[in-house]
Design a protein around this motif. Structure first.
Motif, PDB file in Angstrom:
ATOM      1  N   PHE A  40      40.885  47.123  42.669  1.00 17.49           N
ATOM      2  CA  PHE A  40      41.598  47.349  43.924  1.00 17.49           C
ATOM      3  C   PHE A  40      40.568  47.473  45.035  1.00 17.49           C
ATOM      4  N   VAL A  41      40.663  46.603  46.040  1.00 14.51           N
ATOM      5  CA  VAL A  41      39.746  46.638  47.172  1.00 14.51           C
ATOM      6  C   VAL A  41      40.541  47.048  48.398  1.00 14.51           C
ATOM      7  N   THR A  45      34.058  49.529  51.704  1.00 11.79           N
ATOM      8  CA  THR A  45      33.458  50.725  51.109  1.00 11.79           C
ATOM      9  C   THR A  45      34.328  51.385  50.054  1.00 11.79           C
ATOM     10  N   HIS A  46      35.545  50.935  49.888  1.00 14.03           N
ATOM     11  CA  HIS A  46      36.455  51.525  48.904  1.00 14.03           C
ATOM     12  C   HIS A  46      36.922  50.463  47.917  1.00 14.03           C
ATOM     13  N   VAL A  47      36.139  50.323  46.830  1.00  9.96           N
ATOM     14  CA  VAL A  47      36.440  49.361  45.774  1.00  9.96           C
ATOM     15  C   VAL A  47      36.601  50.151  44.480  1.00  9.96           C
ATOM     16  N   TYR A  48      37.733  49.970  43.823  1.00  5.25           N
ATOM     17  CA  TYR A  48      38.031  50.720  42.600  1.00  5.25           C
ATOM     18  C   TYR A  48      38.222  49.736  41.456  1.00  5.25           C
ATOM     19  N   GLU A  49      37.505  49.960  40.351  1.00  2.00           N
ATOM     20  CA  GLU A  49      37.570  49.060  39.206  1.00  2.00           C
ATOM     21  C   GLU A  49      37.869  49.845  37.947  1.00  2.00           C
ATOM     22  N   GLY A  50      38.529  49.202  37.021  1.00  2.88           N
ATOM     23  CA  GLY A  50      38.785  49.841  35.742  1.00  2.88           C
ATOM     24  C   GLY A  50      38.934  48.825  34.624  1.00  2.88           C
TER      25      GLY A  50
END
Length: 88
Positions: A40-41, A45-50
């Protein structure tokens, strides 16, 4: 992870089936699983990965004999798999 890319080429569903069926012919039936990931971008500065183990599928066996009637675009292995507990 780039499952569709082989030797720098992005393969179609049919090319993927042929490629992995070739591996099965070379090595015998293979145990596999889907490893899913999300990204999720929100902004730069806010990039979330899983990519957690809880997101993985159950194990299945890839075979070189695609199922004759199951076909789901984008899910190339559906035609090639059988449950791990069903041995041929």
């Amino acid at each position: 992870m780039y499952v569709r890319n082989v030797n720098g080429k992005c393969l179609s569903d049919e090319e993927m089936i042929e490629y992995y069926a070739g591996l099965v012919r070379q090595f015998g039936n293979l145990t596999a699983r889907y490893k899913n990931a999300i990204c999720f971008v929100k902004d730069k500065t806010h990039v979330y990965e899983g990519m957690e183990p809880s997101m993985e599928s159950e194990k299945f066996i890839l075979t070189d004999k695609p199922h004759s009637t199951i076909r789901k675009k984008g899910f190339r292995f559906v035609r090639m798999k059988q449950s791990e507990d069903k041995k041929c």
